[in-house]
Design a protein around this motif. Sequence first.
Motif, mmCIF file in Angstrom:
data_model
loop_
_atom_site.group_PDB
_atom_site.id
_atom_site.type_symbol
_atom_site.label_atom_id
_atom_site.label_comp_id
_atom_site.label_asym_id
_atom_site.label_seq_id
_atom_site.Cartn_x
_atom_site.Cartn_y
_atom_site.Cartn_z
ATOM 1 N N GLY A 18 0.788 -1.245 -0.006
ATOM 2 C CA GLY A 18 0.180 0.004 -0.059
ATOM 3 C C GLY A 18 0.907 1.389 0.105
ATOM 4 N N THR A 19 1.955 1.145 0.560
ATOM 5 C CA THR A 19 2.833 2.312 0.898
ATOM 6 C C THR A 19 3.528 2.529 -0.412
ATOM 7 O OG1 THR A 19 3.065 1.889 3.320
ATOM 8 C CG2 THR A 19 4.768 3.244 2.283
ATOM 9 N N ALA A 20 4.018 1.316 -1.133
ATOM 10 C CA ALA A 20 4.432 1.418 -2.258
ATOM 11 C C ALA A 20 3.666 2.104 -3.388
ATOM 12 C CB ALA A 20 5.088 0.222 -2.717
ATOM 13 N N PHE A 21 2.406 1.545 -3.482
ATOM 14 C CA PHE A 21 1.323 2.292 -4.559
ATOM 15 C C PHE A 21 1.242 3.690 -4.238
ATOM 16 C CE2 PHE A 21 -2.979 3.441 -5.260
ATOM 17 C CZ PHE A 21 -2.943 3.193 -6.655
ATOM 18 N N LEU A 22 1.285 4.280 -3.101
ATOM 19 C CA LEU A 22 1.034 5.604 -2.703
ATOM 20 C C LEU A 22 2.026 6.522 -3.242
ATOM 21 C CD1 LEU A 22 -0.360 5.717 0.751
ATOM 22 C CD2 LEU A 22 -1.829 6.264 -1.239
ATOM 23 N N SER A 23 3.346 5.635 -3.600
ATOM 24 C CA SER A 23 4.371 6.508 -4.048
ATOM 25 C C SER A 23 4.460 6.491 -5.468
ATOM 26 C CB SER A 23 5.646 5.794 -3.465
ATOM 27 O OG SER A 23 6.028 4.578 -4.182
ATOM 28 N N ARG A 24 3.436 5.860 -6.123
ATOM 29 C CA ARG A 24 3.452 5.817 -7.836
ATOM 30 C C ARG A 24 1.922 5.842 -8.307
ATOM 31 N NH1 ARG A 24 6.154 0.027 -7.854
ATOM 32 N NH2 ARG A 24 6.024 0.224 -10.152
ATOM 33 N N VAL A 25 1.255 6.766 -7.657
ATOM 34 C CA VAL A 25 -0.184 6.716 -8.106
ATOM 35 C C VAL A 25 -0.335 7.464 -9.319
ATOM 36 C CG1 VAL A 25 -2.606 7.577 -7.470
ATOM 37 C CG2 VAL A 25 -1.189 6.736 -5.886
ATOM 38 N N PRO B 248 3.092 8.929 -13.146
ATOM 39 C CA PRO B 248 3.303 8.372 -12.062
ATOM 40 C C PRO B 248 3.512 9.105 -10.871
ATOM 41 C CG PRO B 248 4.832 7.546 -13.342
ATOM 42 C CD PRO B 248 4.262 8.619 -14.103
ATOM 43 N N PHE B 249 2.738 9.453 -9.926
ATOM 44 C CA PHE B 249 2.838 10.496 -8.857
ATOM 45 C C PHE B 249 3.138 9.798 -7.326
ATOM 46 C CE2 PHE B 249 0.791 13.778 -6.274
ATOM 47 C CZ PHE B 249 1.710 14.824 -6.590
ATOM 48 N N ASP B 250 3.960 10.627 -6.658
ATOM 49 C CA ASP B 250 4.008 10.156 -5.317
ATOM 50 C C ASP B 250 3.091 11.001 -4.359
ATOM 51 O OD1 ASP B 250 4.782 9.691 -2.495
ATOM 52 O OD2 ASP B 250 7.146 9.151 -3.400
#
Lengths: 170, 524
Positions: A18-25, B248-250
């Motif tokens: 989840g944390t990793a996903f938040l860094s590449r939304v 792709p955005f953090d």
Amino acid sequence: MTARTPVGVAVALGLVAGTAFLSRVPLSLRGPDESSLRLSWRLDPVSVASCRPRTEEELARLPTHMRTPTVCSGGTLPYSLTVAVDGRELIRDTVVASGARADRPMYVFRELGLDPGPRALDVAYLPLSGGGAQLPPGAPSLEWRGTVTAISGRVVLVTLDTAGRSLEVR
Amino acid sequence: MHRTITLLRGGSRRTLARLDGWMNALYGWRLNPLYHSGALVVTSFVVLLVSGLYLLVFYRIGSPHTSVAGITAQVWAGRWIRTLHRYASAVALVAALVHAVRMFAQGRAWGPRALAWVSGVALFCVFLLCGWTGYVMVWDEQAHLLAAEGARWLDALPIFSEPISRAFVGERPMPPAFFFLNLFAHIALPVGVALLLWIHVSRLARASLLPPRALLRGAVALLLVASVAWPIGVAPEADLLALPGRVPFDVLYGFWLPFTRPLGAGWVWLLGLLVVGILAAVPLLTRPTRRRRPPASVVNERFCTGCEQCYHDCPYEAIAMVRRSDGRDGWVARVDPGLCVSCGICAGSCAPMGVGPPGRTGRDQLERVRAFLDHVRPGADDIVLVACDRGSGGAAREERFLDAPVLPVSCSGSVHTSVIEYLVRAGAGGVLLVACPPRDCWNREGVGYLEARVHQGREAELKERVDRARVRIVYAAEAEPLRVAAALNGFRAEVKRLARATAEERIDVEAECEVPEASAAEVG
């Protein structure tokens, strides 16, 4: 190793994922049909100061470290910037030299939204002579007239050519 | 404002308590990552430093995007290390946020703790800046967005004669000097992190910077697994003549971008300063009124033998040993009220009961126990719960918990062992000490000291004459009343099997602990 260990590992993996996903939304910050007109250039200011040598008396009155041989009054030449797209005037402004004493280079930096498609563009950057006074020699006048094609997601850049003498569109 | 803060604190405390309960059920209190949030930030920071040093070898300021793409193309020793660097930065930020929420919710941000809070806010801001410069280093579409937005903000400051934003208009390629400056900032900022971290923990006598080994290994292993299994790619190179589209955005490091872009740069500065100002003012906003502020510990020189136990036990280095001023030779403890958080741990560590917050010294605790016993009169089958009023499954809020009388205390680490002795000698079947899980002790080390005083002979130890079978310690977080209930029921069954407890006629623990004037004069 308890019965809860696999659940714990799964939760930990989920948290890291989840944390990793938040860094590449995936994020979109512009509309599908957006393009832009950007004006950006920089020129040395044109001095309109009148200078005269100091008299002996004036020099004598000044402290030693302030005894400059000439004294000037005036400043730099202001410019007018006008931009029209498809015959509609979008910018009419006066540009003065930057810096606290207005003696630094003059710059233009504007950005406007533009609908995609071919557009008639008219840009003029002309010196302003107060009260019809004669312009100093070497004061550049920049103009660009023509049709540009605004493409969605792209910027139409109006800037100086490599020689720095006229405007060009990129 | 105070009402809003109180509501916010209450809400976040309840949420945290619930999460703590779930995590304790999954990992046990020893490995609950929520209890080690601060140490996990440091762990992530170390991973960031190590992976960052490796990446630095391959990064080129003359061709940033190409060099990052080159690193990412190295499957064996490039892609996953870059991913590890990215994921560690994300974990660091999330852990820092959890840590801050915990401190806020538990009211541990004011008074002597204010320096730690304010330096923590500064650390958080530096982390955000570090992430910002890190993303710009890649020089992809997201980097373009972040760099242009940063330049727009800087242009609002009246210090540049020309807008910095003109560097990003596409007139000419980005100069390597920009990437050099950015790289310099990305390397220099972690130095600031290290310095701030030192300030952040400088108040603590024994700061625990790393989590337990199992959690440390687990966290690093998880990061490695995620980095290998789900590596990050490279977005297209920044094109200054393109409007960034879907990138792709953090969300963690760039959460502010969608909000700030429509705003004028002046408003962004104003709102940013307001948010940072409010965060920095939390110590003032959460500080209790003067009347409700717990008083700092005081030392009664008459009883102090200069044994140094409180000096060693204080988690905040608030106690110093100074020359006596009463004419006797030797040393005496002195409390610095500017550092004391009124945890009361010193009250539990002082055998002659000569130190502690007013109203909570060992002697005061015995007074309370006598009043409690007069009121409750526990029988031979009764278990008395001595419960910390911060955690303990909420038991301290009740007068009786599952029919067992409850004696609430401010911190289990402040309980003087004489209290336990008194209860047992007064005829209680058993004493169940309900403490917070050690890593969640609001006073850092209280629970560990309680355990050591009861079972390992640490001063002020529970005397040999007290039957240890009648004393039990259980750890329970605020949302774990079932854990307390299970421990209580199990202990009850065990006590029933013991010989029937008898009450002593005359108990004078206080006098037994007191240093007589004559012998005190001989000390030193």
